[in-house]
Design an enzyme around this catalytic site. Structure first.
Site, PDB file in Angstrom:
ATOM      1  N   SER A 140       0.520  -0.888  -0.207  1.00  0.00           N
ATOM      2  CA  SER A 140      -0.085   0.244  -0.199  1.00  0.00           C
ATOM      3  C   SER A 140       0.857   0.952   0.331  1.00  0.00           C
ATOM      4  CB  SER A 140      -0.823   0.129   1.234  1.00  0.00           C
ATOM      5  OG  SER A 140       0.338  -0.039   2.830  1.00  0.00           O
ATOM      6  N   LYS A 141       0.637   1.963  -0.325  1.00  0.00           N
ATOM      7  CA  LYS A 141       1.040   3.723  -0.378  1.00  0.00           C
ATOM      8  C   LYS A 141       1.897   3.723   1.097  1.00  0.00           C
ATOM      9  CE  LYS A 141      -1.136   7.359  -2.686  1.00  0.00           C
ATOM     10  NZ  LYS A 141      -3.064   6.778  -2.730  1.00  0.00           N
ATOM     11  N   ARG A 142       1.515   2.950   2.017  1.00  0.00           N
ATOM     12  CA  ARG A 142       2.252   3.298   3.370  1.00  0.00           C
ATOM     13  C   ARG A 142       3.645   2.758   3.521  1.00  0.00           C
ATOM     14  NH1 ARG A 142       1.803  -0.904   7.019  1.00  0.00           N
ATOM     15  NH2 ARG A 142      -0.027  -1.840   5.758  1.00  0.00           N
ATOM     16  N   GLY A 158       5.150   2.771   0.356  1.00  0.00           N
ATOM     17  CA  GLY A 158       6.057   3.882  -0.776  1.00  0.00           C
ATOM     18  C   GLY A 158       5.327   3.223  -2.082  1.00  0.00           C
TER      19      GLY A 158
END
Ligand code: GLU
Length: 492
Positions: free
Chosen positions: A255-257, A259
């Protein structure tokens, strides 16, 4: 019979910015096409009008261009099988859906969204898997006519077989089988005349003569639906290869978390496309289980479906950073300067005159080439080469185990030494300053530390003498004088 030519496609839905996972799929398809001297096709799957985002197609194409993944046919590159945007191909899907209805493999469904919503909630309440209850599957002609009165725009649903199973061979996973029971009477054609993903992708993969479908593992449960559609339409399915999942470093879904931001963001953060390609290629494929740095030519030469793994790949941002550093170090200085220039223009302080002097940028680059992991961090590593003045607190000039007096004295002596000579190359600087430290009863590090802060304003910089050479004699002398002034104010 001769083997069919390799034709593979990247089929993004323009519902947002392409991220690491999407582009890994694009890359694997591209590598395979180039390895096999086949064709790489970009097809825009924009049939979900509610989720289509303006401008997304442009960003998708821009991301591919940035990485150097060129396509043979696509929305901006007409080929024999276009158009390459599904929204421009509605006739084909309608025809296929109607053929399926005529054959008895599909049916009109008149259920209202309210009815479907109620049905769904009831299923959830009963803890049943959600799915269409097939209310319209076996309507008589009269029933159909009466439903049509209240529902002008029916959808077309697939009449999924109720028994048996559907199997296909996956190049990466081998034989995969799904029970037909688990397959819903899914929608083929929506009320707005747009197809669903399943119908559109089957029709297009056939019409565009796609030989291999390589896509993310999350699509594997759609594949039996597609296989059934191929069967019912009397078509031969392409070969399938479902690429392993990509997980974050904590092994949860990427996920975005972790990167997993958009590819253009990596570009804006100063990653090199070559590094990105190398990094993405190793998310699920390997050359030999040990080589990390592989350039794009070598990837093309060696890419094979056999070496795509089954197990999930782990996205390791530190590895990407490290790899980017390796690629930055391998650039010719002129090339590094060319690539760093836009970052410098954008991020150096406003006090720096633009446009920058390219020759000067080229002189600065070797000093940070070993250290920079991304292009975007270069401005913060080199700004003092460019700014007319440097700002720092006077205390920074006073090194460990020194006081203001000692620092002042050291800088005055340095100034004197440097003023007495025009020579400003590495050896002359070293030959003057090293013995000076001893004369002053200081460790070389103490003296060099004070000089470093005086000329750069920071305690960590590229090697001191090289830095001084690039800054030039005048600037160094001027900055040392400034430093002396700062310290004098403190000492008085
Ligand atoms: N449009 C789908 C996506 O965005 C394509 C899936 C496929 O490759 O079949 O991932």
């Amino acid at each position: 019979m001769p083997e069919k030519p390799v034709r593979v496609r990247y089929a993004p839905s323009p519902t947002g910015l392409p991220h690491v996972g999407n582009i890994r799929t694009a890359l694997f398809n591209w590598l395979y096409a180039r390895h096999e001297k086949g064709s790489f096709i970009v097809r825009i799957e924009d049939t979900d009008t509610a989720r289509t985002v303006d401008g997304a197609v442009e960003v998708i194409l821009e991301s591919l261009r940035w990485l150097g993944l060129d396509w043979d046919e696509g929305p901006d590159k007409p080929g024999s099988f276009g158009p390459y945007r599904q929204s421009e191909r509605l006739e084909y899907y309608k025809k296929a859906a109607e053929q399926l209805v005529a054959q008895g493999n599909a049916y009109y469904c008149y259920c209202s969204s309210e009815r479907l919503e109620e049905m769904r909630s009831a299923q959830i309440a009963r803890k049943e898997p959600p799915g269409y209850d097939r209310a319209c599957r076996n309507l008589t002609l009269e029933e159909r006519a009466s439903r049509l009165e209240s529902c002008q725009r029916p959808v077309i649903r697939f009449k999924a077989p109720l028994e048996g199973s559907t199997s296909f061979n996956d190049i990466i996973r081998g034989e995969v089988t799904f029970e037909n029971r688990s397959i819903d009477d899914f929608i083929l054609l929506k009320a707005d005349g747009y197809p669903t993903y399943h119908l559109a992708s089957v029709v297009d993969d056939h019409l565009m003569q796609i030989s291999h479908i390589m896509r993310a593992e999350e699509w594997i449960s759609s594949t039996p639906k597609h296989v059934l559609l191929y069967q019912m339409l009397g078509l031969e399915p392409p070969q399938f290869a479902h690429l392993p999942m990509i997980l974050g470093s904590d092994r949860s879904k990427l996920s975005k978390r972790h990167g997993a931001v958009s590819i253009t963001q990596y570009r804006d953060e100063g990653y090199l496309p070559e590094a990105m390609v190398n990094f993405l290629a190793l998310l699920g494929w390997s050359l030999d289980d040990k080589t990390d740095i592989i350039n794009i030519q070598t990837l093309v030469e060696n890419f094979s479906l056999e070496r795509i793994g089954k197990t999930a790949a782990v996205f390791n941002r530190e590895k990407l950073e490290w790899m980017n550093g390796v690629y930055i170090r391998s650039l010719e200085v002129d090339e590094l300067a060319r690539q760093a220039l836009p970052f410098l223009e954008k991020d150096l302080p406003l006090s720096v005159k633009r446009p920058l002097d390219e020759e000067y940028v080229k002189a600065v680059m070797p000093l940070i080439q070993e250290r920079a992991k991304t292009l975007s961090e270069i401005p913060s590593l080199v700004y003092f080469f460019f700014t007319p003045d440097i700002e720092y607190p006077a205390e920074l000039l006073i090194g460990k185990k020194m006081d203001a007096d000692a620092a002042l004295h050291a800088l005055e002596a340095t100034l004197e030494k440097l003023e007495s000579t025009q020579a400003f190359d590495h050896d002359s600087l070293e030959q003057r300053l090293r013995p000076l430290a001893e004369e002053l009863g200081l460790k070389a590090g103490q003296l060099f530390g004070a000089v470093r802060v005086a000329v750069t304003g920071v305690t960590v910089s590229p090697p001191l003498f090289e830095t001084m050479m690039v800054l030039g004699r005048n600037k160094c002398l001027e900055r040392i004088k400034q430093a002396i002034k700062k310290l004098s104010c403190r000492v008085d």
